[in-house]
Design a protein around this motif. Structure first.
Motif, PDB file in Angstrom:
ATOM      1  N   VAL A 183       0.850  -1.190   0.000  1.00 54.08           N
ATOM      2  CA  VAL A 183       0.000   0.000   0.000  1.00 54.08           C
ATOM      3  C   VAL A 183       0.888   1.243   0.000  1.00 54.08           C
ATOM      4  O   VAL A 183       1.897   1.291   0.696  1.00 54.08           O
ATOM      5  N   ILE A 184       0.508   2.234  -0.789  1.00 53.77           N
ATOM      6  CA  ILE A 184       1.138   3.543  -0.690  1.00 53.77           C
ATOM      7  C   ILE A 184       0.352   4.300   0.376  1.00 53.77           C
ATOM      8  O   ILE A 184      -0.776   4.731   0.141  1.00 53.77           O
ATOM      9  N   ALA A 185       0.930   4.433   1.556  1.00 56.13           N
ATOM     10  CA  ALA A 185       0.192   4.906   2.724  1.00 56.13           C
ATOM     11  C   ALA A 185       0.071   6.432   2.717  1.00 56.13           C
ATOM     12  O   ALA A 185       0.624   7.132   3.558  1.00 56.13           O
ATOM     13  N   TRP A 186      -0.685   6.938   1.741  1.00 61.35           N
ATOM     14  CA  TRP A 186      -0.926   8.382   1.589  1.00 61.35           C
ATOM     15  C   TRP A 186      -1.556   8.931   2.866  1.00 61.35           C
ATOM     16  O   TRP A 186      -2.366   8.243   3.497  1.00 61.35           O
ATOM     17  N   PRO A 187      -1.244  10.167   3.296  1.00 65.34           N
ATOM     18  CA  PRO A 187      -0.375  11.140   2.627  1.00 65.34           C
ATOM     19  C   PRO A 187       1.108  11.002   2.970  1.00 65.34           C
ATOM     20  O   PRO A 187       1.937  11.676   2.366  1.00 65.34           O
ATOM     21  N   ASP A 188       1.421  10.147   3.944  1.00 67.21           N
ATOM     22  CA  ASP A 188       2.834   9.924   4.269  1.00 67.21           C
ATOM     23  C   ASP A 188       3.535   9.217   3.120  1.00 67.21           C
ATOM     24  O   ASP A 188       4.655   9.558   2.755  1.00 67.21           O
ATOM     25  N   GLY A 189       2.860   8.247   2.539  1.00 72.28           N
ATOM     26  CA  GLY A 189       3.394   7.559   1.374  1.00 72.28           C
ATOM     27  C   GLY A 189       3.219   8.391   0.119  1.00 72.28           C
ATOM     28  O   GLY A 189       2.332   9.242   0.029  1.00 72.28           O
ATOM     29  N   ASP A 190       4.064   8.118  -0.865  1.00 76.64           N
ATOM     30  CA  ASP A 190       4.097   8.971  -2.058  1.00 76.64           C
ATOM     31  C   ASP A 190       4.449   8.118  -3.268  1.00 76.64           C
ATOM     32  O   ASP A 190       5.461   7.397  -3.264  1.00 76.64           O
ATOM     33  N   LEU A 191       3.615   8.181  -4.304  1.00 79.92           N
ATOM     34  CA  LEU A 191       3.815   7.317  -5.458  1.00 79.92           C
ATOM     35  C   LEU A 191       5.040   7.708  -6.272  1.00 79.92           C
ATOM     36  O   LEU A 191       5.751   6.835  -6.782  1.00 79.92           O
ATOM     37  N   THR A 192       5.309   8.998  -6.400  1.00 76.65           N
ATOM     38  CA  THR A 192       6.508   9.413  -7.134  1.00 76.65           C
ATOM     39  C   THR A 192       7.760   8.811  -6.495  1.00 76.65           C
ATOM     40  O   THR A 192       8.622   8.253  -7.179  1.00 76.65           O
ATOM     41  N   SER A 193       7.837   8.902  -5.183  1.00 74.50           N
ATOM     42  CA  SER A 193       8.979   8.325  -4.472  1.00 74.50           C
ATOM     43  C   SER A 193       9.007   6.814  -4.632  1.00 74.50           C
ATOM     44  O   SER A 193      10.086   6.217  -4.799  1.00 74.50           O
ATOM     45  N   TYR A 194       7.836   6.196  -4.566  1.00 75.13           N
ATOM     46  CA  TYR A 194       7.799   4.737  -4.636  1.00 75.13           C
ATOM     47  C   TYR A 194       8.276   4.231  -6.000  1.00 75.13           C
ATOM     48  O   TYR A 194       9.033   3.252  -6.079  1.00 75.13           O
ATOM     49  N   LEU A 195       7.854   4.890  -7.070  1.00 77.81           N
ATOM     50  CA  LEU A 195       8.301   4.469  -8.396  1.00 77.81           C
ATOM     51  C   LEU A 195       9.816   4.636  -8.544  1.00 77.81           C
ATOM     52  O   LEU A 195      10.479   3.786  -9.151  1.00 77.81           O
ATOM     53  N   ALA A 196      10.365   5.705  -7.972  1.00 80.18           N
ATOM     54  CA  ALA A 196      11.818   5.886  -7.994  1.00 80.18           C
ATOM     55  C   ALA A 196      12.509   4.792  -7.185  1.00 80.18           C
ATOM     56  O   ALA A 196      13.575   4.286  -7.576  1.00 80.18           O
ATOM     57  N   THR A 197      11.909   4.404  -6.065  1.00 78.30           N
ATOM     58  CA  THR A 197      12.456   3.313  -5.256  1.00 78.30           C
ATOM     59  C   THR A 197      12.481   2.017  -6.042  1.00 78.30           C
ATOM     60  O   THR A 197      13.469   1.266  -6.009  1.00 78.30           O
ATOM     61  N   LEU A 198      11.406   1.715  -6.764  1.00 81.90           N
ATOM     62  CA  LEU A 198      11.383   0.488  -7.560  1.00 81.90           C
ATOM     63  C   LEU A 198      12.490   0.496  -8.602  1.00 81.90           C
ATOM     64  O   LEU A 198      13.136  -0.540  -8.847  1.00 81.90           O
ATOM     65  N   GLU A 199      12.734   1.644  -9.217  1.00 79.39           N
ATOM     66  CA  GLU A 199      13.822   1.731 -10.199  1.00 79.39           C
ATOM     67  C   GLU A 199      15.169   1.444  -9.532  1.00 79.39           C
ATOM     68  O   GLU A 199      16.022   0.753 -10.091  1.00 79.39           O
TER      69      GLU A 199
END
Length: 264
Positions: free
Chosen positions: A158-174
């Protein structure tokens, strides 16, 4: 893409890493929280990662595994602040006398930091996205990566918004797929679920999943969904309890990623 057994019970997975499974199975925690006990073979110093929920029996089990052959807990590390990973940190520190780092406790963990505990060496990787404070821990000698909730042993996180952030998560996956592609990571030790033996394939699957969810969201908007709830219903259908909350958080993270502001 994960280990062949669907029933995960923990245990030793590499010469340096063993898992003590927490007693908190559930929709969001799968088989329970994986508490990782790390130790260089033959050494006395032990690192415990994510002591988990505040459960005295679980902490006793962790101490038993850590104390085999005279081991002593020298450091406690947290991959992120969620209670199923970090709730017992203070109690475990009191039991062991070991300092705690991560998730707002003790000295902050720094991206790229090398932690040496006796002969055991770990590398800290900032891997935000699930939460802002998420880190992963590489055991270079085993080519094993402890990922907390960034990568799970089954399903997706889960992207635990608002603490979680999809832009950051996609960069992490890369970043993680690059580690797998270069051979620095051969196995993933997640915060929940079984060990992953095919990290590159699993991470690629995570990226594909996010792309598919974004496509579904765009389609829902195109079909007239005008609230967060309507988008959730269009993508996930009827959900209850934790699943509904998780879906809403992920949709809100996706909307923020696309720059779309919708009412609840």
């Amino acid at each position: 893409m994960t280990s062949t057994s669907e029933l995960w019970t923990g245990g030793r997975v590499t010469p340096r890493a063993a898992c003590v499974l927490g007693p908190n199975p559930g929709v969001m925690t799968l088989d329970g929280t994986n508490t990782w006990v790390l130790r260089e073979p033959g050494a006395a110093e032990v690192v415990v990662v994510d002591p988990g929920p505040l459960d005295e029996a679980h902490l006793a089990d962790t101490l038993r595994v850590a104390g085999e052959d005279g081991g002593k807990v020298a450091l406690v590390l947290l991959t992120h602040h969620h209670h199923d990973h970090a709730e017992s940190a203070e109690r475990f520190a009191a039991l062991t006398g070991a300092p705690v780092r991560g998730a707002g406790r003790g000295e902050p963990l720094r991206d790229g930091e090398i932690i040496a505990v006796g002969p055991l060496t770990l590398e800290v990787l900032a891997t935000p996205g699930h939460t802002a404070d998420s880190v992963s821990l590489l055991v270079p000698a085993d080519r094993l990566l402890l990922t907390g909730d960034t990568i799970l042993g089954r399903g997706t996180t889960v992207i635990a918004w608002p603490d979680g952030d999809l832009t950051s998560y996609l960069a992490t996956l890369e970043r993680l797929v690059a580690l797998a592609d270069t051979g620095r990571v051969e196995r993933i030790a997640p915060g929940h679920g079984p060990v992953i033996d095919t990290p590159a394939a699993v991470i690629a699957g995570y990226r594909t999943h996010r792309e598919e969810r974004l496509a579904q969201l765009r389609a829902a908007l195109g079909d007239g969904a005008a609230t967060v709830g309507e988008v959730v219903a269009a993508i996930y259908g009827e959900l209850e309890d934790f699943r509904a909350t998780a879906a809403r958080h992920t949709v809100q993270a996706q909307l923020a990623y696309l720059g779309v502001d919708l009412p609840d």
